[in-house]
Enzyme design. Structure first.
Site, mmCIF file in Angstrom:
data_model
loop_
_atom_site.group_PDB
_atom_site.id
_atom_site.type_symbol
_atom_site.label_atom_id
_atom_site.label_comp_id
_atom_site.label_asym_id
_atom_site.label_seq_id
_atom_site.Cartn_x
_atom_site.Cartn_y
_atom_site.Cartn_z
ATOM 1 N N GLU A 111 0.826 -1.214 0.000
ATOM 2 C CA GLU A 111 0.000 0.000 0.000
ATOM 3 C C GLU A 111 0.856 1.257 0.000
ATOM 4 O O GLU A 111 0.505 2.264 -0.628
ATOM 5 C CB GLU A 111 -0.949 0.010 1.198
ATOM 6 C CG GLU A 111 -1.859 1.234 1.211
ATOM 7 C CD GLU A 111 -2.866 1.230 2.351
ATOM 8 O OE1 GLU A 111 -3.425 2.311 2.632
ATOM 9 O OE2 GLU A 111 -3.094 0.169 2.953
ATOM 10 N N ASN A 145 4.721 -5.542 7.160
ATOM 11 C CA ASN A 145 4.931 -4.287 7.875
ATOM 12 C C ASN A 145 5.913 -4.438 9.024
ATOM 13 O O ASN A 145 6.711 -3.531 9.295
ATOM 14 C CB ASN A 145 3.597 -3.744 8.386
ATOM 15 C CG ASN A 145 2.787 -3.090 7.277
ATOM 16 O OD1 ASN A 145 3.217 -2.121 6.678
ATOM 17 N ND2 ASN A 145 1.626 -3.631 6.988
#
Length: 315
Positions: A111, A145
Site C-alpha cells: 500500500e 509491515n
C-alpha cells in the site's frame, strides 16, 4: 482490463506462457470426389485465456484499492513524498501483491508503494495477483509491515489481537507466524489496556513504549493519561517514570510524617536521658512505635560509668 507487462528479450511468455493454444484437427470432405481420393484436413486454432493469472501484470492504478482492514493505518507523509520522487525516476521495482475483488483489485502488500505512485502521478502499477484467505491476508500484511518496521506499537498490538480473537490463534502460534517471542506478543497486546488517549500519544511518538509499559502498573486510566502528559511536558526518562509510578503505588509520605511526629514526641525524653546519663543521647524513631536509643561515650572509663549508672537505676 489487466495489461500484460512487457519483459526483456523474448519476455516472460517464452518461459511462463499466459495463454494456452488449443489445436483441434477437424476432418472435412469438400465434395464426394475429394472424399473418395483423400480427406482434406483443416486446422483450427483457439486462444484460451487462463482462469487464474498469477504472473506479474500492469494494472491501471485506479483499479487498485487498499485493504481497509490491513494493520497499518498511519503513513509518514514526508517519507511518502521521498518515495514518490524515487518512483518518478526508477518506477516501482517491486510489484504489489493484490487479490481480485468485485470490480477492483485489493492490495495485500504494497500500500505504501501504491500511495507513493499516486503522488508521483503514475498511471499504472505492477502487480502479482494471488488468492488468499482472510486470515492469510492479515498475516501477510502484518508480517510485511513488521519486517519493514512500518507499524507503530499500537497498530502491531491491534493486529496481534485480531489474529487471536478473529482467527482463534494462540499466542505462541501468532508469535511463530511473525517470528517474535511469545513474551514480545504478550507485552505488545498489553499496551491496549492503556487509556485511549495514552495510546494515541504512543502513536504520535509523544511517549515511548518504555514509558507506556511503566504506566501499565497504574490501574486508573485517567491517572495514566495525567502521568503520560507529565512525562511529555517534563521530558521524563523511562527510569524517572518508573520511579514516579512506584512512588504513586507505594507512597512513603505518611511514613515519613509519622516518623517526624515521633521525633517531636520523644524530644522531651531525650532531654531527660541526657541529664541522667551526662552524655549525648539520641532516639531514632521508626514506624509502628519502633526505634533505637543511642548513648554515646568517649572513653572506656565513661563506658564503665554509664554501665554502673544503668545498673544502679535498674535495681
Amino acid at each position: 482490463m489487466p495489461i500484460k507487462r512487457n519483459g526483456l528479450g523474448k519476455g516472460l511468455d517464452s518461459l511462463i506462457p499466459d495463454k494456452n493454444v488449443k489445436t483441434e484437427i477437424e476432418s472435412k470432405a469438400p465434395d464426394e470426389k475429394a472424399a473418395k481420393s483423400k480427406e482434406t484436413q483443416i486446422v483450427k486454432t483457439e486462444i484460451i485465456e487462463p482462469e487464474n493469472k498469477t504472473g506479474e501484470l500492469l494494472l491501471n492504478i485506479n483499479e487498485v484499492e487498499p485493504n481497509r482492514s490491513q494493520p497499518r493505518k498511519e503513513f509518514d507523509e514526508d517519507a511518502l513524498l521521498e518515495l514518490a520522487d524515487s518512483l518518478r525516476q526508477y518506477g516501482i521495482l517491486q510489484p504489489l501483491i493484490v487479490q481480485r475483488k468485485k470490480g477492483y483489485h485489493e492490495i495485500i502488500a504494497g500500500e505504501r508503494r501504491w500511495r507513493a505512485a499516486k503522488l508521483a502521478g503514475l498511471k499504472e502499477v505492477p502487480v502479482i495477483i494471488k488468492e488468499y484467505s482472510p486470515q492469510e491476508v492479515v498475516e501477510i500484511s502484518l508480517i510485511e509491515n513488521i519486517q519493514r518496521e512500518n507499524l507503530n506499537p499500537i497498530e502491531e498490538a491491534v493486529a496481534f489481537k485480531r489474529l487471536l480473537e478473529e482467527f482463534n490463534l494462540k499466542q505462541d502460534e501468532v508469535a511463530e507466524r511473525v517470528s517474535k517471542s511469545r513474551t514480545a506478543v504478550t507485552n505488545s497486546m498489553r499496551l491496549l489496556k492503556l487509556n485511549d488517549k495514552v495510546q494515541q500519544m504512543i502513536i504520535d511518538d509523544m511517549i515511548s513504549t518504555g514509558h507506556a509499559r511503566a504506566l501499565l502498573a497504574i490501574d486508573n486510566k485517567e491517572q495514566q493519561y495525567t502521568i503520560a502528559t507529565k512525562i511529555f511536558d517534563e521530558k521524563l526518562s523511562v527510569r524517572e517514570t518508573e520511579k514516579l509510578v512506584k512512588s504513586l503505588k507505594n507512597p512513603k509520605m505518611p511514613v515519613e510524617k509519622e516518623k517526624i511526629e515521633h521525633v517531636f514526641v520523644y524530644d522531651d525524653l531525650v532531654d531527660k536521658m541526657k541529664n541522667i546519663m551526662g552524655t549525648k543521647v539520641n532516639i531514632n524513631a521508626k514506624a509502628n512505635g519502633k526505634g533505637k536509643i543511642e548513648i554515646e561515650y568517649y572513653s572506656e572509663e565513661e563506658l564503665e560509668r554509664i554501665y554502673d549508672l544503668i545498673m544502679t537505676i535498674s535495681q
